[in-house]
Design a protein around this motif. Structure first.
Motif, PDB file in Angstrom:
ATOM      1  N   ILE A   1     -63.996  35.365  -1.349  1.00  0.00           N
ATOM      2  CA  ILE A   1     -64.874  36.523  -1.217  1.00  0.00           C
ATOM      3  C   ILE A   1     -66.170  36.086  -0.540  1.00  0.00           C
ATOM      4  CG2 ILE A   1     -63.914  37.762  -3.192  1.00  0.00           C
ATOM      5  CD1 ILE A   1     -66.365  36.827  -4.817  1.00  0.00           C
ATOM      6  N   ALA A   2     -66.957  37.040  -0.119  1.00  0.00           N
ATOM      7  CA  ALA A   2     -68.163  36.750   0.673  1.00  0.00           C
ATOM      8  C   ALA A   2     -69.400  36.516  -0.186  1.00  0.00           C
ATOM      9  CB  ALA A   2     -68.427  37.909   1.638  1.00  0.00           C
ATOM     10  N   HIS A   3     -69.251  36.439  -1.501  1.00  0.00           N
ATOM     11  CA  HIS A   3     -70.416  36.372  -2.380  1.00  0.00           C
ATOM     12  C   HIS A   3     -70.325  35.167  -3.304  1.00  0.00           C
ATOM     13  CE1 HIS A   3     -71.197  40.434  -0.985  1.00  0.00           C
ATOM     14  NE2 HIS A   3     -69.941  40.734  -1.309  1.00  0.00           N
ATOM     15  N   SER A   4     -71.462  34.513  -3.513  1.00  0.00           N
ATOM     16  CA  SER A   4     -71.546  33.380  -4.430  1.00  0.00           C
ATOM     17  C   SER A   4     -71.638  33.883  -5.869  1.00  0.00           C
ATOM     18  CB  SER A   4     -72.773  32.535  -4.107  1.00  0.00           C
ATOM     19  OG  SER A   4     -73.961  33.264  -4.398  1.00  0.00           O
ATOM     20  N   ASP A   5     -71.445  32.969  -6.816  1.00  0.00           N
ATOM     21  CA  ASP A   5     -71.616  33.337  -8.219  1.00  0.00           C
ATOM     22  C   ASP A   5     -73.049  33.798  -8.495  1.00  0.00           C
ATOM     23  OD1 ASP A   5     -68.999  32.663  -8.583  1.00  0.00           O
ATOM     24  OD2 ASP A   5     -69.365  30.986  -9.943  1.00  0.00           O
ATOM     25  N   ALA A   6     -74.005  33.150  -7.853  1.00  0.00           N
ATOM     26  CA  ALA A   6     -75.408  33.547  -8.043  1.00  0.00           C
ATOM     27  C   ALA A   6     -75.633  34.982  -7.582  1.00  0.00           C
ATOM     28  CB  ALA A   6     -76.335  32.592  -7.295  1.00  0.00           C
ATOM     29  N   GLU A   7     -75.008  35.364  -6.477  1.00  0.00           N
ATOM     30  CA  GLU A   7     -75.137  36.738  -5.984  1.00  0.00           C
ATOM     31  C   GLU A   7     -74.469  37.734  -6.937  1.00  0.00           C
ATOM     32  OE1 GLU A   7     -75.199  36.502  -1.167  1.00  0.00           O
ATOM     33  OE2 GLU A   7     -73.374  35.791  -2.144  1.00  0.00           O
TER      34      GLU A   7
ATOM     35  N   TRP B   1     -72.068  48.821  -7.772  1.00  0.00           N
ATOM     36  CA  TRP B   1     -72.378  47.788  -6.777  1.00  0.00           C
ATOM     37  C   TRP B   1     -71.098  47.475  -6.014  1.00  0.00           C
ATOM     38  CZ3 TRP B   1     -70.760  42.962  -5.324  1.00  0.00           C
ATOM     39  CH2 TRP B   1     -71.636  42.150  -4.609  1.00  0.00           C
ATOM     40  N   GLN B   2     -71.185  47.433  -4.707  1.00  0.00           N
ATOM     41  CA  GLN B   2     -69.994  47.112  -3.922  1.00  0.00           C
ATOM     42  C   GLN B   2     -70.371  46.349  -2.668  1.00  0.00           C
ATOM     43  OE1 GLN B   2     -67.513  50.471  -2.715  1.00  0.00           O
ATOM     44  NE2 GLN B   2     -65.690  49.161  -2.750  1.00  0.00           N
ATOM     45  N   ASN B   3     -69.735  45.214  -2.506  1.00  0.00           N
ATOM     46  CA  ASN B   3     -69.834  44.423  -1.271  1.00  0.00           C
ATOM     47  C   ASN B   3     -71.274  44.179  -0.830  1.00  0.00           C
ATOM     48  OD1 ASN B   3     -67.035  44.293  -1.239  1.00  0.00           O
ATOM     49  ND2 ASN B   3     -66.840  46.140   0.006  1.00  0.00           N
ATOM     50  N   GLY B   4     -72.091  43.786  -1.786  1.00  0.00           N
ATOM     51  CA  GLY B   4     -73.422  43.314  -1.433  1.00  0.00           C
ATOM     52  C   GLY B   4     -74.566  44.278  -1.648  1.00  0.00           C
ATOM     53  N   ARG B   5     -74.295  45.497  -2.126  1.00  0.00           N
ATOM     54  CA  ARG B   5     -75.411  46.426  -2.293  1.00  0.00           C
ATOM     55  C   ARG B   5     -75.114  47.446  -3.397  1.00  0.00           C
ATOM     56  NH1 ARG B   5     -74.860  51.393   0.664  1.00  0.00           N
ATOM     57  NH2 ARG B   5     -72.796  51.568   1.634  1.00  0.00           N
ATOM     58  N   LEU B   6     -76.183  47.976  -3.948  1.00  0.00           N
ATOM     59  CA  LEU B   6     -76.054  49.095  -4.871  1.00  0.00           C
ATOM     60  C   LEU B   6     -75.630  50.337  -4.100  1.00  0.00           C
ATOM     61  CD1 LEU B   6     -79.281  48.631  -7.037  1.00  0.00           C
ATOM     62  CD2 LEU B   6     -76.930  48.242  -7.795  1.00  0.00           C
TER      63      LEU B   6
ATOM     64  N   GLY C   1     -62.839  42.345  -1.040  1.00  0.00           N
ATOM     65  CA  GLY C   1     -64.084  43.007  -1.413  1.00  0.00           C
ATOM     66  C   GLY C   1     -64.361  42.806  -2.893  1.00  0.00           C
ATOM     67  N   VAL C   2     -65.530  43.254  -3.321  1.00  0.00           N
ATOM     68  CA  VAL C   2     -65.932  43.149  -4.725  1.00  0.00           C
ATOM     69  C   VAL C   2     -66.640  44.431  -5.127  1.00  0.00           C
ATOM     70  CG1 VAL C   2     -67.261  41.868  -6.452  1.00  0.00           C
ATOM     71  CG2 VAL C   2     -66.275  40.650  -4.491  1.00  0.00           C
ATOM     72  N   HIS C   3     -66.311  44.939  -6.295  1.00  0.00           N
ATOM     73  CA  HIS C   3     -67.113  46.033  -6.853  1.00  0.00           C
ATOM     74  C   HIS C   3     -67.431  45.737  -8.311  1.00  0.00           C
ATOM     75  CE1 HIS C   3     -63.611  47.800  -8.956  1.00  0.00           C
ATOM     76  NE2 HIS C   3     -62.941  47.754  -7.803  1.00  0.00           N
ATOM     77  N   ILE C   4     -68.579  46.252  -8.746  1.00  0.00           N
ATOM     78  CA  ILE C   4     -69.049  46.069 -10.115  1.00  0.00           C
ATOM     79  C   ILE C   4     -69.487  47.421 -10.653  1.00  0.00           C
ATOM     80  CG2 ILE C   4     -70.639  44.847 -11.651  1.00  0.00           C
ATOM     81  CD1 ILE C   4     -71.039  42.775  -9.430  1.00  0.00           C
ATOM     82  N   THR C   5     -69.027  47.744 -11.844  1.00  0.00           N
ATOM     83  CA  THR C   5     -69.455  48.971 -12.511  1.00  0.00           C
ATOM     84  C   THR C   5     -69.947  48.625 -13.909  1.00  0.00           C
ATOM     85  OG1 THR C   5     -67.141  49.363 -13.158  1.00  0.00           O
ATOM     86  CG2 THR C   5     -67.963  50.545 -11.227  1.00  0.00           C
ATOM     87  N   ALA C   6     -70.794  49.468 -14.462  1.00  0.00           N
ATOM     88  CA  ALA C   6     -71.356  49.245 -15.791  1.00  0.00           C
ATOM     89  C   ALA C   6     -71.444  50.572 -16.533  1.00  0.00           C
ATOM     90  CB  ALA C   6     -72.741  48.612 -15.686  1.00  0.00           C
ATOM     91  N   LEU C   7     -70.972  50.568 -17.765  1.00  0.00           N
ATOM     92  CA  LEU C   7     -70.955  51.780 -18.582  1.00  0.00           C
ATOM     93  C   LEU C   7     -71.442  51.477 -20.001  1.00  0.00           C
ATOM     94  CD1 LEU C   7     -67.431  53.193 -17.632  1.00  0.00           C
ATOM     95  CD2 LEU C   7     -69.623  54.240 -17.034  1.00  0.00           C
TER      96      LEU C   7
END
Length: 311
Positions: free
Chosen positions: A70-76, A8-13, A118-124
């Motif tokens: 950043i451009a995203h809330s905690d809920a997002e 996930w990066q900057n608002g989208r998968l 920016g923000v990125h999220i990864t999961a392993l």
């Protein structure tokens, strides 16, 4: 390990290989980022993220210290974590990394002031350590822990982990599993990526937040469970190096480490040289609460069913 399908990066998968940060970004070049590691646990066909809200709150505190927006809330961000676990069909214990970073600055200068982020999220998939029951051998690092007046450990930023990396790699080269860092006062701070808890004369002791440690969410969980399930209080005070040699039990605690017994320090056995009974009890209580089997439902966030995921 096979890479998952999505990040996930900057608002989208996005596809895993498309989750990229420019090499000249401040986050990549100088480690100008803040991050959180979050575990999601599998139990009875369901996936639950553990203490996700608390991790996102700590992420915000780190961002505040770096004057990062950043451009995203905690809920997002919370929804993004849950969406990502489900989009990748992860049905085993999983580790997520949520990273907020500074992007490229003016003239590509890694030191220049910028509000570009920016923000990125990864999961392993992330099984627990093979040392979970048998325990780990630790050294005392020759490297001292960074301090609040230079590189504040309270800020969970990538740049701080160079200190942890130096200490951990030294330990592995010298034949240990992990290491314990002392602070500038010569008392115990933490392990690379985990807090330290000592059991001595029936008391639980951990270094205070002013000892050069990250203020741990897992150690807070341990404190609550020890009080509620075992009737033991967790005392926060300085720990001398030699106390580790005469401790009854010792364990590390962190999101990735969970509760990891330390059975020797500098090749001196801790207690019996095996995982201690209090450590084992706390591990069981931690596992129950992390998988949503017992009290504290507020700590557990259920990952939604596949059809609820926003593609």
């Amino acid at each position: 390990m096979t890479a998952p399908d999505y990040a996930w990066q900057n608002g989208r998968l996005v596809r895993w290989d498309e989750c990229v940060v420019h090499a000249r970004s401040q986050g990549a070049f100088w480690g100008a980022n803040v991050f959180e590691g979050v575990r999601a646990y599998a139990d009875d066909g369901a996936m639950r993220a553990f203490r996700l809200d608390d991790h996102l709150a700590r992420l915000r505190r780190s961002m505040k210290s770096l004057h990062m927006g950043i451009a995203h809330s905690d809920a997002e961000l919370k929804r993004a974590c849950l969406d990502l676990v489900r989009a990748n069909d992860l049905t085993v214990d999983t580790h997520l990394c949520v990273v907020a970073y500074f992007d490229q600055g003016p003239n590509f200068d890694p030191l220049a002031y910028t509000t570009s982020t920016g923000v990125h999220i990864t999961a392993l998939p992330m099984p627990r350590s093979p040392k979970h029951e048998v325990g780990a051998a630790a050294s005392i690092a020759s490297w001292r822990r960074i301090s609040d007046d230079s590189m504040p450990p309270r800020i969970k930023t990538g740049a701080n982990y160079h200190n942890s990396r130096l200490a951990q790699h030294e330990a592995v080269r010298n034949g240990y599993d992990t290491t314990l860092l002392l602070n500038q006062r010569g008392t115990v701070a933490e392990a690379p990526g985990a807090c330290v808890v000592m059991v001595r004369d029936g008391e639980l002791v951990t270094p205070p937040g002013t000892s050069g440690v990250l203020e741990g969410i897992t150690v807070d969980t341990v404190a609550r469970l020890a009080e509620e399930r075992l009737g033991l209080s967790l005392h926060r005070r300085e720990i001398d190096r030699t106390e580790l040699y005469v401790a009854d039990e010792l364990f590390l605690c962190g999101t990735l480490a969970e509760l990891l017994p330390v059975t020797s320090v500098d090749r001196t056995p801790v207690g019996s040289g095996r995982r201690g009974p209090i450590t084992a009890l706390l591990q069981n209580h931690y596992d129950d609460v992390a998988r949503g089997r017992s009290d504290h439902p507020e700590w557990s966030t259920l990952v939604p069913a596949r059809q609820e995921v926003s593609a």
